[in-house]
Write an enzyme that holds these catalytic residues in place. Structure first.
Site, mmCIF file in Angstrom:
data_model
loop_
_atom_site.group_PDB
_atom_site.id
_atom_site.type_symbol
_atom_site.label_atom_id
_atom_site.label_comp_id
_atom_site.label_asym_id
_atom_site.label_seq_id
_atom_site.Cartn_x
_atom_site.Cartn_y
_atom_site.Cartn_z
ATOM 1 N N GLU A 82 0.826 -1.211 0.000
ATOM 2 C CA GLU A 82 0.000 0.000 0.000
ATOM 3 C C GLU A 82 0.860 1.260 0.000
ATOM 4 O OE1 GLU A 82 -3.508 2.147 2.681
ATOM 5 O OE2 GLU A 82 -3.208 -0.017 2.800
ATOM 6 N N LYS A 260 -7.907 -0.268 11.354
ATOM 7 C CA LYS A 260 -7.242 -0.790 10.166
ATOM 8 C C LYS A 260 -5.991 0.024 9.864
ATOM 9 C CE LYS A 260 -6.536 -1.157 5.472
ATOM 10 N NZ LYS A 260 -5.765 -0.254 4.576
ATOM 11 N N ASP A 276 3.182 -14.083 12.121
ATOM 12 C CA ASP A 276 1.843 -14.481 11.686
ATOM 13 C C ASP A 276 0.916 -13.262 11.655
ATOM 14 O OD1 ASP A 276 -0.701 -15.563 11.340
ATOM 15 O OD2 ASP A 276 -0.326 -17.288 12.640
ATOM 16 N N HIS A 375 -1.927 10.262 0.133
ATOM 17 C CA HIS A 375 -2.014 8.879 -0.339
ATOM 18 C C HIS A 375 -1.981 8.822 -1.863
ATOM 19 C CE1 HIS A 375 -3.172 4.648 -0.260
ATOM 20 N NE2 HIS A 375 -4.041 4.927 -1.212
#
Length: 423
Positions: A82, A260, A276, A375
């Site tokens: 991202e 998130k 993990d 972004h």
């Protein structure tokens, strides 16, 4: 740890120079990070890691700069596809650096396994019968992993719960195990399977599930940073950052996206170090449910008496330095060397510091120009490549997309066509 994480001009170096610079700052051999050139994983290694392997997939690995954690500088490896994640974490770390960076703490690396007993006629009495045999059960569990016990780990507690369901009440025993520098899933699962028959005998029922819980609420890492109001953009920005946090604290629709954003940073470090990601994500989102059962913000933002913002974050950190991909994946080994951490607790604390930095960057952007400006400016490179721009054309296409504030594929293709027509 890095000698200096404040690497001015780092982003302007080419990829090879960045690797050399990061290695030098961390006291590593000049070629220590060269494994990152190819991703370090070929089909032969992949075939040993999972079943039915057919190949590998590459994910960019970046280095976040500017981090100071507990007074020491550190360069942070982050694996993510991202755009803006690495840049955002680095920028927030730079702001936090003004007031000393991130302060972190953690609990002991304790993981838990559950043993479910079904068909119990007297569950409350059964719970006590199991607890009466506590020492016997702990001794049986520790016999399964004498190496762990020798290293100072082992079972630290046995608890027993009764869990009512529609037609019966289950007896559920929890083994809490200090797993030292391992993530610990294999260790606690082996112990749970070994003690299940004895627990079932004591409860006078039948053993069923015997497996760890990913709600790792006894293995917690915490991070705190004081953010200078002027460095954030002024008192009004500081107040709006707190307003943004408060919506996440009150509204699960906002909290899901807020959290998130935290995991954008955390999971990138988890992935880079061969840990993990699913266990980390599961534990984090379970931790975001408060005592009333409401999903809420994982972090907090408050104004202190000076008008600065104090940001805090607490997360379960079921991660390790030994076992699994941390041992078998060459990139994971290189990434861990870059961090300089020596224990799983240090690694977990670093991850939470990065998650808090990511959160700071996102909430600050939302409180000022909005999330899309930064972004999409970084994402413009991907758009330019998708439009067919050659390497030497990419900077010009990106500059035009940013100037026009238009990032659609059609617009990128039109910009590229105009650029080529002028030649």
């Amino acid at each position: 740890m890095a000698g200096n994480s404040r690497l001015s001009g780092f982003r302007n170096l080419d990829v090879v120079e960045r690797r050399r610079t990061a290695a030098r700052e961390c006291g590593l051999e000049p070629d220590a990070l060269d494994v990152l050139e190819t991703g370090g994983l070929d089909s032969e290694i992949a075939d040993r890691m999972i079943e039915n392997a057919v190949g590998v997939i590459g994910v960019p690995v970046g280095v976040a700069t500017n981090f100071t954690v507990n007074g020491r500088d550190v360069l942070v490896p982050m694996a993510t596809e991202e755009p803006s994640v690495v840049a955002a974490a680095s920028n927030a770390a730079r702001i936090a650096r003004v007031r000393g960076g991130f302060t972190t703490t953690s609990t002991a690396p304790v993981m838990q396994a559950q043993v479910q007993i079904v068909d119990v006629t007297d569950p409350e009495a059964a719970r006590l019968r199991v607890l009466e045999a506590r020492e016997e059960i702990i001794e049986l569990a520790e016999r399964q992993d004498p190496t762990l016990v020798r290293l100072g780990g082992g079972v630290v507690d046995l608890t027993v719960r009764t869990v009512p369901t529609g037609d019966q009440t289950y007896v559920v025993a929890h083994l809490a195990v200090d797993v030292r520098d391992a993530m610990g899933a294999n260790a606690v699962n082996t112990m749970a399977e070994a003690v299940a028959p004895r627990i079932a005998e004591l409860a006078q029922g039948r053993p069923l599930l015997r497996i760890l819980t990913n709600r790792a609420d006894r293995r917690i890492s915490r991070a705190r940073a004081v953010l200078d109001a002027e460095a954030l953009g002024g008192p009004e920005v500081a107040r709006d950052i707190v307003h943004g946090y408060r919506l996440a604290a009150a509204d699960p629709y906002r909290a899901a996206t807020h959290n998130k954003g935290i995991m954008n940073g955390v999971s990138a470090v988890v992935l880079a170090t061969g840990n993990d990601t699913r266990a980390m994500e599961a534990g984090a989102h379970a931790h975001a449910v408060d005592a009333s059962g409401r999903y809420t913000s994982l972090s907090t933002f408050e104004l202190d008496s000076a008008g600065d913002v104090v940001a805090t974050l607490e997360l379960p950190t079921p991660v390790g330095l030994v076992g699994g991909a941390t041992r078998t994946h060459p990139v994971a080994r290189a990434a861990l060397a870059l961090t300089g951490v020596t224990t799983a607790r240090e690694l977990g604390e670093l991850m939470v510091a990065v998650g808090l930095a990511q959160n700071i960057a996102a909430v600050r952007a939302l409180a000022t120009e909005g999330i899309q400006r930064g972004h999409m400016s970084l994402h413009a490179r991907n758009i330019a490549v998708a439009a067919g721009a050659e390497p030497e054309e990419i900077p010009q296409v990106v500059a035009a997309l940013v100037a026009d504030r238009s990032f659609g594929a059609d617009h990128a293709e039109a910009v590229l066509a105009r650029l080529r027509d002028r030649r």
